[in-house]
Scaffold this motif. Structure first.
Motif, short mmCIF file in Angstrom:
data_model
loop_
_atom_site.label_atom_id
_atom_site.label_comp_id
_atom_site.label_asym_id
_atom_site.label_seq_id
_atom_site.Cartn_x
_atom_site.Cartn_y
_atom_site.Cartn_z
N UNK A 184 12.53 7.14 -0.80
CA UNK A 184 11.62 6.01 -1.01
C UNK A 184 10.73 6.27 -2.21
N UNK A 185 10.51 5.25 -3.00
CA UNK A 185 9.57 5.29 -4.12
C UNK A 185 8.61 4.13 -3.96
N UNK A 186 7.42 4.41 -3.45
CA UNK A 186 6.45 3.36 -3.19
C UNK A 186 5.68 3.05 -4.47
N UNK A 187 5.54 1.75 -4.84
CA UNK A 187 4.73 1.41 -6.01
C UNK A 187 3.31 1.94 -5.85
N UNK A 188 2.84 2.69 -6.84
CA UNK A 188 1.54 3.35 -6.74
C UNK A 188 0.41 2.39 -6.47
N UNK A 189 0.45 1.22 -7.12
CA UNK A 189 -0.66 0.30 -6.98
C UNK A 189 -0.73 -0.36 -5.62
N UNK A 190 0.36 -0.32 -4.82
CA UNK A 190 0.35 -1.00 -3.52
C UNK A 190 0.47 -0.03 -2.35
N UNK A 191 0.36 1.28 -2.64
CA UNK A 191 0.53 2.25 -1.56
C UNK A 191 -0.73 2.45 -0.76
N UNK A 192 -1.88 1.98 -1.26
CA UNK A 192 -3.12 2.23 -0.58
C UNK A 192 -3.59 1.05 0.23
N UNK A 193 -3.58 -0.13 -0.37
CA UNK A 193 -4.22 -1.27 0.27
C UNK A 193 -3.65 -1.66 1.63
N UNK A 194 -2.33 -1.79 1.77
CA UNK A 194 -1.82 -2.14 3.08
C UNK A 194 -2.17 -1.13 4.15
N UNK A 195 -2.23 0.17 3.78
CA UNK A 195 -2.53 1.20 4.77
C UNK A 195 -3.92 1.03 5.32
N UNK A 196 -4.89 0.75 4.44
CA UNK A 196 -6.26 0.60 4.93
C UNK A 196 -6.37 -0.59 5.86
#
Length: 393
Positions: A184-196
């Motif tokens: 898996x290669x998660x887009x860096x800019x979207x790896x944080x927001x959904x998790x929070x």
């Protein structure tokens, strides 16, 4: 217009990883109660705790997982969680007491809770907005297939190959989840927001999640103890086929129930599903031959197999697009809590009440849940009409 690509390497990889993760989960879910009673000389009340401590650990770690994903990134936390999960899976031959097994289950539950939270965030980040429903449906199907194959493979391994091979297979499934996650290669800019967001309760999903938890109390008795029950009534030889029939009915009915839901609304399939689920539990409580036992499996597959995705869809649809990840996390956390409590309660009650009686009484719980659902829907419809009146004025 050409639709956005759904079947990317990321999507296939996270779906495959979740499949193996849930395959290991459901695999162990049905065999560990039997193993603990036969090999560790545990009581049935302690066997129920095997599921409870696992899911309690998963529920407790999810808010912390959200913070860790925010700080270190979703993909790193996902990989770490699967290392923990697979590491614990490699140790199942070591415990010689129920206390040791319960500790191992708690530690593995931490990895499971982190992994399911991170996987949901990754899927939310990589599925195109224009294909959100389709993508989430296929992602959920990977877990549904695991729910079917896991118990069948687990019971087959337990009855034919013994504990050593049984636990080796569970480790290989966990290792498969980790291997797929590395792709898996998660887009860096979207790896944080959904998790929070996924670590915060979504209030709009709370009521339907609580109703799902009521039904989870009943479903927990199937997951954790149907194999024990089959042995008690002399149907051990067909117990592994319970989930095969369950799966076949679920998969065959899914396209039809899905179309009915889209065309006529949730109630068109939810109320018949209540009836099938209750009828299946009643038939299971009276089963004396393979035909009745497996017919009950089909009715439960049609009933609960329809209710679970319907409840989850209601939970997601009630939230704003930005809060759908949180709604999913809320639904699954509360549902898992119901499974954990249900397994523990059934284990306690089984000491005093026969499984036949417990499965028969489950129909009453299903009826109570149906009433709760009806009240919820009436309240939701009133709120919708009031909102429409306000907008019109």
């Amino acid at each position: 217009m050409k639709s956005a690509r759904l079947w990317t390497r990321n999507f296939v990889s996270v779906s495959a990883s979740s499949f193996f993760l849930f395959l290991a989960f459901y695999y162990l879910l049905v065999v560990l109660p039997i193993y603990s009673i036969q090999s560790l000389h545990g009581r049935e009340s302690e066997a129920g705790l095997i599921v409870t401590v696992f899911l309690v650990a998963a529920i407790l770690v999810r808010p912390l997982a959200g913070r860790w994903m925010e700080r270190f990134g979703t993909h790193r936390v996902f990989l770490l969680s699967l290392v923990i999960f697979a590491g614990m899976a490699s140790l199942y031959t070591l415990p010689s007491s129920m206390a040791g097994l319960l500790l191992l289950r708690f530690l593995q539950g931490i990895g499971f809770g982190m992994a399911t939270t991170a996987a949901g965030s990754i899927v939310a980040a990589i599925v195109p907005d224009s294909r959100r429903g389709e993508g989430m449906g296929y992602y959920a199907m990977s877990m549904n297939l695991a729910m079917v194959l896991g118990p069948f493979l687990g019971l087959t391994a337990l009855h034919k190959w013994g504990g050593g091979v049984m636990f080796l297979l569970s480790f290989l499934f966990a290792a498969g989840a980790l291997a797929a996650a590395f792709l898996i290669r998660v887009p860096e800019q979207s790896s944080v927001r959904p998790a929070a967001k996924a670590s915060i309760l979504e209030m709009s999903a709370l009521r339907i999640s609580l109703i799902a938890a009521v039904f989870a109390l009943v479903y927990a008795s199937i997951l954790s103890f149907v194999s024990v029950y089959a042995k008690k009534i002399g149907l051990e030889s067909v117990s592994s086929y319970f989930f095969v029939v369950y799966a076949a009915v679920l998969l065959l009915s899914r396209p039809f129930t899905g179309r009915l839901y889209d065309r006529y609304g949730a109630n068109s399939i939810v109320y018949p599903a209540f009836f099938c689920f209750a009828a299946g539990m009643l038939l299971l409580s009276q089963a004396e031959a393979a035909a009745g036992f497996l017919t009950a499996a089909g009715l439960i597959g049609l009933g609960w197999g329809t209710l679970f995705p319907s409840f989850q869809t209601i939970a997601i649809q009630g939230a704003s697009p930005a809060r759908r990840g949180a709604a999913t996390a809320t639904f699954l956390s509360i549902f898992d809590f119901g499974i954990g409590i249900g397994s523990f309660l059934v284990g306690l009650l089984a000491v005093h009440v026969s499984f036949r009686s417990l499965y028969g009484y489950s129909a009453i719980i299903i009826a109570a849940g149906a009433v709760m659902y009806g009240v919820l829907q009436a309240q939701a419809n009133r709120s919708k009409r009031n909102l429409q009146k306000k907008q019109a004025s």
